[in-house]
Design an enzyme around this catalytic site. Structure first.
Site, PDB file in Angstrom:
ATOM      1  CG  HIS A  25      -7.449  12.765  -5.120  1.00 56.44           C
ATOM      2  ND1 HIS A  25      -6.767  11.720  -4.539  1.00 56.44           N
ATOM      3  CD2 HIS A  25      -8.441  13.086  -4.280  1.00 56.44           C
ATOM      4  CE1 HIS A  25      -7.339  11.430  -3.391  1.00 56.44           C
ATOM      5  NE2 HIS A  25      -8.353  12.239  -3.210  1.00 56.44           N
TER       6      HIS A  25
ATOM      7  CE1 TYR B 291      -3.914  12.353   2.540  1.00 53.29           C
ATOM      8  CE2 TYR B 291      -3.940  10.133   1.662  1.00 53.29           C
ATOM      9  CZ  TYR B 291      -4.552  11.146   2.384  1.00 53.29           C
ATOM     10  OH  TYR B 291      -5.785  10.929   2.950  1.00 53.29           O
TER      11      TYR B 291
ATOM     12  CG  ASP C  50     -10.738   3.291  -1.029  1.00 51.84           C
ATOM     13  OD1 ASP C  50     -11.968   3.214  -1.041  1.00 51.84           O
ATOM     14  OD2 ASP C  50     -10.096   3.557   0.007  1.00 51.84           O
TER      15      ASP C  50
ATOM     16  CE1 TYR D  83      -6.448   9.372   6.495  1.00 57.22           C
ATOM     17  CE2 TYR D  83      -4.949   7.692   7.280  1.00 57.22           C
ATOM     18  CZ  TYR D  83      -5.739   8.216   6.272  1.00 57.22           C
ATOM     19  OH  TYR D  83      -5.807   7.579   5.049  1.00 57.22           O
TER      20      TYR D  83
HETATM   21  C1  EUG Z   1      -9.798   7.425   0.656  1.00 52.28           C
HETATM   22  C2  EUG Z   1      -9.660   6.906   1.911  1.00 52.28           C
HETATM   23  C3  EUG Z   1      -8.642   7.327   2.715  1.00 52.28           C
HETATM   24  C4  EUG Z   1      -7.748   8.279   2.260  1.00 52.28           C
HETATM   25  C5  EUG Z   1      -7.873   8.806   0.992  1.00 52.28           C
HETATM   26  C6  EUG Z   1      -8.910   8.365   0.186  1.00 52.28           C
HETATM   27  C7  EUG Z   1     -10.925   6.928  -0.086  1.00 52.28           C
HETATM   28  C8  EUG Z   1     -11.393   7.325  -1.222  1.00 52.28           C
HETATM   29  C9  EUG Z   1      -9.433   6.209   4.621  1.00 52.28           C
HETATM   30  O1  EUG Z   1      -8.427   6.859   3.976  1.00 52.28           O
HETATM   31  O2  EUG Z   1      -6.758   8.665   3.099  1.00 52.28           O
HETATM   32  C10 EUG Z   1     -12.592   6.799  -1.828  1.00 52.28           C
END
Ligand code: EUG
Length: 603
Positions: A454, A147, A207, A535
């Site tokens: 990413h 982000y 995560d 979001y």
């Molecule tokens: C993930 C989950 C997110 C996000 C970016 C990545 C998960 C990766 C629920 O939010 O904003 C496996």
């Protein structure tokens, strides 16, 4: 690059953003894997790059401003960003730019970084910025992976790195089940602090565990225990406003006896009058310097995984999850992942599974995915559900019985416990995240492509198979159009789901980046046409996403600007964050993207 030459990752003892000693071996392994996929050695020399000046500032004015800033916080705590930009990796990340740059690496950079040690110094920095009309961009830690990281939206802003010196766990209250934190406390650090406190409490983590607890909550991130709504579980803030005023929200606005902190500051979110905490999340209205969080009393848990054989199964699966989630049979937000991600999270590159394919675009054929998945413990399936049940053993058993019966409606589904799977399987890391133990494993899928970077497109959908299908169809078509494998993760709650479309690109391949940027842009627009809105988004897409929230002739955007202009008339805090610019910038064409949008990703 030979892995033997890699420096050791700092630990939490060395640095607030370091790795806990329990994970040193994992960090070493993750780092070696990532660096083994780099095609270029980074320029880490101290050679001068030249400073990206703040907009509308001359070198002489900038030099004066920096001298004044140094006088305020000490020479040592102001760093002019004129050296080589170093991407590092997740655990040794830059605070000067976005290490996952989808535009050029130097498209969005800080002119300088300042390291305040107290709230008073943050107030001083805000006043300084108003005096010199230099935009400042506060970060907690700057690990906002996918982000934008630490980068400012306006290149040449001064990054205010709050976390480096303001990283204390100010309080852990075992009775109230809460904590009070400074910006530089990571999930790793909070986890260790709670453990050390001896209280039987869980934190909640996303995560990946390296991020700032406060920063993630302010960006409204997600975790996977029953306390996974990070912003929803915060309680009380202390905020420096753009004019230097210090504000406490919630019950904190009422002084405790003898001017102590109010005893219910971390107990009750709403207090009296308009609820304003939300205004300091995903915004640029103030700089949060303290934030309270609720901690969950520890309980029993059982993680598990369920596989589904057909590509189409996700649709029925989402419809089955909805009622179970709404009625709280699921205590957390489970994830549904495509089997491609099961391949990728092993850390092995795509070329390992498909040597005849090219890393320069194009998708792995379904037949190859099947062939390779068949060699994994999950077998030749399409979707994998990662869940966790909470409570005492009897409760968990009753819930699991119901879930098994429900999922058995999908033909060919298979249920696994962690004990059914080998020790190196991803489920063991997932099981930790499900009880708030932060880990590093999720980085491994960045190795899918060389120099893996990413970004994520993350629309909100109704929890409905039909809508999941609509977004999946859009995503599949666009991933194919732009030549990427689809990394879709569904985080499914009772009423809505976060559809996370991950895009893994090659940071050293201009064409890969261009395709990723286009894919991102089209995912946002096509989703929005169906009523699906992000979001949260990457820095470079904040204007675009803000533009999709346009109901009532853009009433929300205008409301946000009215507040911005009232609180921050000089537009000094993070101009452009979440598409909110401030008058000074709007008048000069920044909001429309005419000015300041890197040419590589021009919208
Ligand atoms: C993930 C989950 C997110 C996000 C970016 C990545 C998960 C990766 C629920 O939010 O904003 C496996």
């Amino acid at each position: 690059m030979s892995s033997r030459t890699l420096p050791v990752t700092p630990t939490l003892e060395d640095k607030h953003s370091g790795i806990p000693s329990r994970l040193v071996d994992q960090a070493k392994r993750a780092k070696e894997l990532l660096f083994s996929r780099r095609t270029k050695t980074e320029n880490t020399s101290s050679s001068k790059r030249g400073v990206q000046l703040p907009p509308y500032t001359t070198q002489a004015k900038f030099d004066d401003a920096i001298a004044a800033l140094k006088a305020a916080v000490g020479d040592h705590w102001v760093h002019v960003n004129d050296g080589a930009l170093v991407d590092g990796w997740y655990m040794e990340h830059p605070n000067t730019h976005d290490s996952n740059h989808v535009a050029n690496q130097d498209a969005l950079v800080a002119s300088a970084v300042v390291y305040p040690s107290t709230t008073e110094e943050v107030q001083g920095i805000v006043k300084w910025a108003n005096e010199f009309l230099i935009p400042i961009h506060p970060i907690s830690m700057g690990r906002n992976l996918g982000y934008g990281g630490a980068a400012p939206r306006v290149s040449g802003s001064v990054v205010v790195d709050l976390g480096k010196r303001m990283n204390k766990v100010l309080k852990i209250d075992g009775q109230n089940c809460s904590c009070l934190l400074e910006p530089g406390v990571s999930y790793f650090a909070l986890y260790e602090a709670v453990k050390k406190s001896g209280h039987s409490l869980w934190i909640d983590c996303p995560d990946l565990g390296g991020g700032s607890v406060m920063g993630n909550a302010l960006d409204r991130g997600v975790g996977y225990t029953p306390y996974g709504d990070h912003f929803g579980m915060h309680c009380g803030m202390e905020v420096v406003l753009p004019d230097g005023t210090l504000l406490r929200t919630g019950m904190g606005a009422l002084p405790g006896e003898d001017d102590t902190d109010n005893l219910t500051w971390q107990s009750f979110q709403n207090a009296y009058g308009p609820a304003i905490d939300g205004m300091f999340s995903q915004s640029n209205y103030g700089i949060v310097t303290k934030m309270g969080f609720w901690l969950m009393p520890a309980t029993g848990s059982q993680s598990y995984m369920v596989t589904f054989p057909r590509e189409d199964d996700f649709e029925q699966l989402v419809d089955l999850i909805g009622p179970l989630a709404a009625s709280r049979v699921f205590g957390n937000v489970p994830q549904i992942r495509h089997v491609v991600q099961e391949l990728a999270v092993t850390g092995k590159p795509r070329s390992h599974f498909w040597p005849e394919g090219s890393d320069r675009g194009g998708r792995m054929p379904r037949s190859i995915i099947s062939r390779e998945a068949a060699k994994l413990p999950c077998g030749d399936v399409s979707w994998i559900f990662y869940g966790c049940q909470y409570g005492d053993a009897a409760t968990i058993q009753a819930q699991l019985d119901l879930i098994k019966t429900t999922f058995a409606k999908i033909k060919g589904s298979k249920f696994f416990l962690p004990s059914d799977l080998p020790n190196d399987h991803y489920i063991h890391d997932r099981a930790k995240v499900n009880i708030g133990e932060p880990v590093l494993k999720e980085l491994d899928w960045l190795n899918w492509l060389p120099n893996g970077g990413h970004i994520a497109c993350s629309p909100i959908l109704p929890t409905s198979g039909k809508h999941a299908r609509t977004m999946m169809t859009i995503a599949e078509r666009l991933y194919a159009k732009w030549g990427f494998d689809s990394f879709s993760t569904l985080c499914v709650a009772g009423r809505e789901m976060h559809f996370i479309a991950e895009i893994v690109f090659d940071r050293e391949d201009a064409d890969s980046k261009r395709r990723a940027a286009c894919l991102m842009r089209e995912l946002i627009d096509e989703g929005a046409r169906k009523g699906y809105g992000e979001y949260r988004t990457h820095l470079l897409y904040m204007d675009q996403v803000a533009g999709t929230y346009k109901w009532g002739n853009g009433a929300l955007g205008r409301f946000n600007e009215t507040i911005k202009d009232a609180l921050d008339p000089n537009g000094i805090i993070s101009p452009g964050r979440n598409g909110i610019w401030g008058k000074r910038w709007r008048e000069k064409g920044w909001k429309s993207g005419q000015v300041g949008m890197p040419r590589e990703v021009k919208l």
